[in-house]
Design a protein around this motif. Structure first.
Motif, PDB file in Angstrom:
ATOM      1  N   GLY A  16       0.912  -1.227  -0.029  1.00 46.68           N
ATOM      2  CA  GLY A  16      -0.034  -0.010   0.143  1.00 46.68           C
ATOM      3  C   GLY A  16       0.865   1.291  -0.034  1.00 46.68           C
ATOM      4  N   SER A  17       0.018   2.079   0.133  1.00 39.63           N
ATOM      5  CA  SER A  17       0.735   3.883  -0.053  1.00 39.63           C
ATOM      6  C   SER A  17       0.445   4.607   1.099  1.00 39.63           C
ATOM      7  N   ARG A  19       1.107   8.890   2.438  1.00 41.90           N
ATOM      8  CA  ARG A  19       1.887  10.482   2.097  1.00 41.90           C
ATOM      9  C   ARG A  19       1.766  11.174   3.510  1.00 41.90           C
ATOM     10  N   ARG A  66      10.841   3.683  -4.181  1.00 46.79           N
ATOM     11  CA  ARG A  66       9.614   3.500  -3.426  1.00 46.79           C
ATOM     12  C   ARG A  66       8.866   4.703  -2.923  1.00 46.79           C
ATOM     13  N   THR A  68       9.254   8.954  -2.234  1.00 47.74           N
ATOM     14  CA  THR A  68       9.634  10.209  -2.978  1.00 47.74           C
ATOM     15  C   THR A  68       9.351  11.536  -2.081  1.00 47.74           C
ATOM     16  N   GLN A  81       6.003  10.837   0.046  1.00 50.06           N
ATOM     17  CA  GLN A  81       5.009   9.749  -0.545  1.00 50.06           C
ATOM     18  C   GLN A  81       5.501   8.289  -0.378  1.00 50.06           C
ATOM     19  N   ASN A  83       5.272   4.465  -1.505  1.00 50.45           N
ATOM     20  CA  ASN A  83       4.696   3.361  -2.160  1.00 50.45           C
ATOM     21  C   ASN A  83       5.367   2.010  -1.947  1.00 50.45           C
ATOM     22  N   LYS A  84       4.488   1.145  -2.310  1.00 50.22           N
ATOM     23  CA  LYS A  84       4.869  -0.199  -2.148  1.00 50.22           C
ATOM     24  C   LYS A  84       5.320  -0.647  -0.647  1.00 50.22           C
TER      25      LYS A  84
END
Length: 114
Positions: A16-17, A19, A66, A68, A81, A83-84
């Motif tokens: 999942g992600s 932020r 993955r 940012t 951010q 991700n993964k």
């Protein structure tokens, strides 16, 4: 009183992600290197990513490709951010400002379930 306030942490499944956001009060945000660190239970605090006032970015090897990092100087805000996400990314994530004196936020918990 100058402060850094993180938000955006939570519980997410593997892959999942999330932020993360960090909002700064006071001055010096645009002039300072900003960074995200994390600390898992029983481990030392480690650098996740950093961004200079000129926009130069560095990532820890474990998160390259993955995560940012970004910043918005007008909003005095720093972002991450993610991700993964993996279970090993679970930790308390801290926002950091380098100048004029090192300053840490209170942290936000990220938990990745397997």
């Amino acid at each position: 009183q100058v402060q850094l306030a993180e938000s955006g942490g939570g519980l997410v499944q593997t892959g999942g992600s999330l932020r993360l956001s960090c909002t700064a009060s006071g001055s010096f945000f645009s002039m300072s290197l900003m960074a995200w660190y994390r600390q898992a239970p029983g481990k030392q605090r480690e650098l996740v990513a950093r961004i200079s006032n000129g926009g130069t970015i560095d990532y820890a090897d474990a998160v390259k490709g993955r995560f940012t990092i970004s910043r918005d100087n007008a909003k005095k805000s720093l972002y991450l951010q993610m991700n993964k996400l993996k279970p090993e990314d679970s930790a308390v994530y801290y926002c950091y400002r380098a100048i004029p004196v090192p300053l840490w936020g209170q942290g936000t918990q990220v938990t990745v379930s397997s």
